[in-house]
Write an enzyme that holds these catalytic residues in place. Structure first.
Site, PDB file in Angstrom:
ATOM      1  N   GLU A 168       9.042  -5.939   3.085  1.00 11.79           N
ATOM      2  CA  GLU A 168       8.484  -7.275   3.318  1.00 11.79           C
ATOM      3  C   GLU A 168       8.803  -8.266   2.203  1.00 11.79           C
ATOM      4  O   GLU A 168       7.901  -8.773   1.526  1.00 11.79           O
ATOM      5  CB  GLU A 168       6.967  -7.200   3.532  1.00 11.79           C
ATOM      6  CG  GLU A 168       6.590  -6.427   4.774  1.00 11.79           C
ATOM      7  CD  GLU A 168       5.099  -6.497   5.107  1.00 11.79           C
ATOM      8  OE1 GLU A 168       4.327  -7.037   4.296  1.00 11.79           O
ATOM      9  OE2 GLU A 168       4.712  -6.024   6.189  1.00 11.79           O
ATOM     10  N   GLU A 354       5.767   0.020   9.997  1.00 16.56           N
ATOM     11  CA  GLU A 354       4.324  -0.082   9.766  1.00 16.56           C
ATOM     12  C   GLU A 354       3.677  -0.652  11.015  1.00 16.56           C
ATOM     13  O   GLU A 354       4.159  -1.637  11.573  1.00 16.56           O
ATOM     14  CB  GLU A 354       3.977  -1.031   8.603  1.00 16.56           C
ATOM     15  CG  GLU A 354       4.305  -0.507   7.238  1.00 16.56           C
ATOM     16  CD  GLU A 354       3.900  -1.465   6.119  1.00 16.56           C
ATOM     17  OE1 GLU A 354       2.963  -2.274   6.308  1.00 16.56           O
ATOM     18  OE2 GLU A 354       4.529  -1.399   5.053  1.00 16.56           O
TER      19      GLU A 354
END
Ligand code: GBH
Length: 459
Positions: A168, A354
């Site tokens: 991220e 995720e």
């Protein structure tokens, strides 16, 4: 559902994920160097109740038990991150063999249990020594990261086949350098822009270092996503949603890697804050990853506005249940993101790296009855499998998280685990959601379960 629908080359990865600073604890043990999250969480006013990752879930000591838990649950893969400053205490230069040996033993133990390691090189814990030299704002960070990647692939590359360079990068740039609610706590839009570009350059340096040592390795990165829908069908609102998606989601990082440019909807607003001459780097950045990791939690609606830099504002969408993070549960958004990423890039493989939810959990008589989390996982896995049936090359799914852990600025107030952790005693209890997920993983295919196939997934 026929088995070949789900299995890719006979195998679909059902795993869970963690990140070093969130679970390991012992941040300075055995010669490790400090990292920005260690310093940030020890700074007053940064985290919930001044909580830190000093102990976390004590994975640094309890990893054999945690591997055993995964094995007993039936998971066939584990996504975890390496802490850069355990391995290179100063970020570059001298290797700390004791830090490396921790991950070396973990990898051996996973493989002995039939669990495929998926290794993330950077999940937000920039070595403090490198932060002192400018961290993600210093162009040299690409070389620092490339050298780090070469060290770890040299040590683990004979056994690890799947690598993610960055986790991220959007959050590092937006929350770490613009909003400042994450380490290193910067609030500077130029540092934000530079960190976007230099993370991309670092990704490429890491990608090349891993490929040079292990041409057969599969190297990708994990990107942040939230489904974004325009609040109305108006042209300006549709354009606002495109900007929001460009910024929040895969395009800010994958457009450069696959198409050699920043997303057209975003570039005009981003350009002033990128390093001078960034255009010259674009050809070298155009190296499509072997796979993309999609992190997905929630979805939201936006409208156009002239009140802020990016020109979008969140508005109420259709009612949806909320998690403890107050995130709207929208499984159809995961299907939307997977479809979008495939249509835009046609990468060889996609992983959900995720997906999960925080709820209020309690241990009652040795069990945690987290029906809301199980329902969340079922509906999102159904969305994943639908996208897969429609042709998106999904090869695996990782629940966030294996363990309850240090949820960054939220400290220990948010539990995402499928395994409950009592932070006083460090005792682990597999939650009902973990039992359900383990059965799914062991079967390899979803159980013929009404609930799992029920949600109708729009676009
Ligand atoms: C992922 O971040 C991370 O990769 C993982 O480490 C993390 O534990 C997990 O998701 C769950 O959050 O609520 O206003 O304080 C997802 C990105 C980072 C977005 C934290 C929201 C907090 C904003 N999220 N951020 S706020």
């Amino acid at each position: 559902m026929p088995e070949q629908d789900v299995a890719t080359n006979g195998r679909f990865y059902w795993g869970s994920a963690t990140a070093a600073y969130q679970v390991e604890g012992s941040p300075l043990a055995d010669g490790a160097g400090s990292c920005v999250w260690h310093e940030f969480s020890h700074t007053p006013g940064t985290t919930y109740h001044a909580q830190t990752g000093d102990i976390a879930a004590d994975h640094y000591h309890k990893w054999p038990e945690d591997v055993e838990l995964m094995k007993n649950m039936g998971l066939n893969s584990y996504r975890f991150s390496l802490r850069w400053a355990r391995i290179l205490p100063d970020g570059t230069g001298v290797v700390n063999p004791r830090g490396l040996s921790f991950y070396d033993r973990l990898v051996d133990s996973l493989l002995a249990c039939g669990i495929e390691p998926f290794v993330t090189l950077f999940h937000w814990d920039m070595p403090s020594a490198l932060f002192r030299m400018g961290g993600w704002s210093n162009p040299d960070v690409a070389d620092w990261f490339g050298d780090y990647a070469a060290v770890v692939v040299g040590a683990l590359g004979d056994r690890v086949r799947y690598w993610m360079t960055l986790n991220e990068p959007y959050v590092v740039s937006a929350e770490g350098h613009l909003v400042g609610n994450h380490a290193p706590g910067m609030r500077n839009i130029y540092q934000m822009g530079h960190s976007v570009h230099h993370q991309l350059r670092a990704h490429i340096a890491g990608y090349r270092a891993i490929k040079a040592a292990r041409p057969g390795a599969r190297v990708g990165l994990a990107v942040h996503n939230a489904a974004v829908w325009p609040g109305t069908g108006s042209g300006p609102d549709i354009a606002a949603a495109e900007r929001a998606e460009g910024w929040h989601n895969f395009p800010m990082f994958l457009d450069p890697l696959v198409h050699g440019r920043y997303p057209p909807a975003l570039e005009p607003r981003l350009r002033p804050f990128l390093p001078v001459g960034y255009e010259n780097d674009m050809p070298a950045l155009q190296v499509p990853p072997d796979f993309v990791g999609i992190n997905y939690y929630h979805g939201y609606y936006v409208r156009d506005t002239s009140d802020n830099w990016l020109g979008f504002v969140e508005v109420d969408g259709p009612e949806a249940p909320r998690t403890k993070m107050n995130w709207a549960v929208r499984p159809e958004g995961l299907h939307r993101v997977l479809t979008q990423v495939h249509e835009r890039y046609h990468l060889p493989a996609v992983f959900i790296t995720e997906n999960g939810a925080s709820y209020e959990d309690r241990v009652v008589g040795g069990a945690v009855h987290d029906a809301d989390r199980t329902a969340y996982l079922k509906s999102h896995i159904a969305a994943v499998l639908q996208a897969k049936r429609e042709g998106v090359p999904v090869e695996g799914y990782f629940v966030w998280a294996l363990l309850d852990n240090f949820e960054w600025a939220h400290g220990y107030s948010q539990r995402f685990g499928i395994v409950y952790v009592d932070f006083e005693t460090q005792e682990r209890t597999v939650k009902d959601s973990g039992r359900w997920y383990g059965e799914l993983a062991r079967a390899g295919v979803p159980p013929q379960d009404q609930e799992l196939s029920a949600p109708s997934i729009g676009s």
